[in-house]
Design an enzyme around this catalytic site. Structure first.
Site, short mmCIF file in Angstrom:
data_model
loop_
_atom_site.label_atom_id
_atom_site.label_comp_id
_atom_site.label_asym_id
_atom_site.label_seq_id
_atom_site.Cartn_x
_atom_site.Cartn_y
_atom_site.Cartn_z
N LYS A 117 -1.88 0.87 1.77
CA LYS A 117 -0.45 0.51 1.80
C LYS A 117 -0.20 -0.58 2.85
CE LYS A 117 1.85 3.22 -1.15
NZ LYS A 117 2.10 4.63 -1.25
N LYS A 199 -5.81 1.65 -9.46
CA LYS A 199 -5.20 2.83 -10.05
C LYS A 199 -3.82 2.51 -10.64
CE LYS A 199 -3.17 7.09 -8.73
NZ LYS A 199 -2.39 7.71 -7.69
N LYS A 202 3.06 4.23 -10.26
CA LYS A 202 4.44 4.10 -10.73
C LYS A 202 5.22 3.07 -9.93
CE LYS A 202 5.67 8.65 -8.73
NZ LYS A 202 4.50 9.38 -8.48
#
Ligand code: TRP
Length: 338
Positions: A117, A199, A202
């Site tokens: 992140k 990956k 969403k």
């Protein structure tokens, strides 16, 4: 003699819409798991505050209720399992602080998800993102969980949870059960459609990478059509995640949803084109999605019903959580909770 059922805990963050990645790796197993285990399924709304996304926060209540309705649409039964919303059981936040004080800062810095992140997100990062795994540990440890059901990417967080629990137990008193991870290895990581080396997520900015469970079939068809394969000519449909990540991802989706083995599928697709493969992937996906959406819209229409389920679930959850938190307070030498 009746052997006591093991307790399984799982949760999904209600940020944005759930994807077929959430469904294939985790959600689709829950219906069956209820037969074998005592299941606790949580909508992790507190976790969703870690992404500082204005749009997400605008639709928070909607996302929470959508997620709850999707749990039901996928076969979670409130008579068999405890379903609840994380923020309705305040013990999660309370234990979170205590566990933060049993976690080393450097352990949190080592978490792969956090490091990813840091490099991917250009926006400001809040401290909650660093502390995310200790809140997960609180979720899990409050319920004396035996097994934590997650996708592969969460494995490291469960290992950290175990370490925190072991440390707490030996420093204070034995309060927590040490949980194990439950990962359905095959299909536990669905990749992005356009960038099959990462990956499916969403929160991806490129929506062509992601198929949402509530998406309209026409849109899903288009997304699968435009998914990345490769330029092998003639087409070669084999499972090889290194050299053919796009094809392998489509094969995994097809295999998990059809129940056919990868070997069988490779045989079946021998000499067939990528377009043909994509059609088959769409057909099976569409079958599952239509079923889920049909049920979803029935549940989602009745907000009172959803709130009632969440209220009853929170009551059951908090009974267990309170007991654990009381033992925690006692072991810390704090005064008893009233
Ligand atoms: N972090 C998990 C995810 O993004 C969601 C989650 C929150 C969770 N708390 C949990 C999963 C506790 C398992 C156990 O998928």
């Amino acid at each position: 003699m009746n052997k006591k059922k093991l307790t399984v805990f799982s949760a999904i963050q209600p940020s944005g819409h759930l994807t077929i990645g959430n469904y294939i790796s985790v959600l689709r197993h829950w219906k069956e798991m209820q037969k074998k285990y005592k299941c606790i399924f949580c909508v992790a709304d507190l976790h969703s505050l870690t992404s500082l996304n204005k749009e997400d926060n605008l639709y928070k209540r909607k996302s929470i209720l959508d997620t709850l309705a999707l749990y039901l649409a996928c076969g979670v039964d409130p008579h068999k399992s405890i379903i609840f919303i994380q923020s309705s059981v305040h013990e999660h936040s309370e234990l979170n602080w205590i566990l933060n004080c049993s976690t080393y800062y450097k352990e949190l810095l080592r978490m792969t998800q956090f490091k990813n992140k840091l490099t991917n997100v250009t926006k400001k990062i809040n401290a909650g993102l660093l502390n995310y795994p200790t809140l997960m540990a609180s979720d899990i440890l409050l319920y004396q969980t035996d097994l934590v059901h997650v996708g592969k990417d969460q494995k490291q967080h469960i290992e950290l949870t175990r370490n925190i629990a072991i440390r707490f137990n030996s420093f204070y008193k034995k309060v927590f059960k040490i949980p194990n991870v439950l990962i359905h290895n095959f299909g536990s990581k669905i990749m992005s459609l356009i960038e099959p080396n990462k990956k499916m997520s969403k929160s991806d900015f490129n929506k062509k990478n992601v198929i949402f469970l509530l998406e309209n079939p026409k849109e899903i068809f288009k997304k699968i059509q435009s998914s990345i394969t490769d330029s092998d000519s003639p087409s070669k449909i084999i499972f090889d995640t290194i050299n053919k990540p796009g094809i392998s991802n489509l094969l995994v989706i097809l295999s998990t949803l059809s129940g056919k083995s990868i070997c069988k599928l490779e045989e079946y697709f021998l000499g067939k084109s990528y377009i043909y493969l994509k059609k088959e992937v769409f057909n099976i996906l569409n079958k599952h999605i239509i079923k889920i959406q049909k049920k979803f819209f029935i549940y989602r229409k009745d907000e009172e019903f959803l709130k009632n389920i969440s209220f009853k679930g929170a009551k059951k959850a908090s009974k267990i959580a309170k007991k654990t938190l009381n033992s925690v307070y006692d072991s810390l030498g704090f005064l008893e909770k009233l």
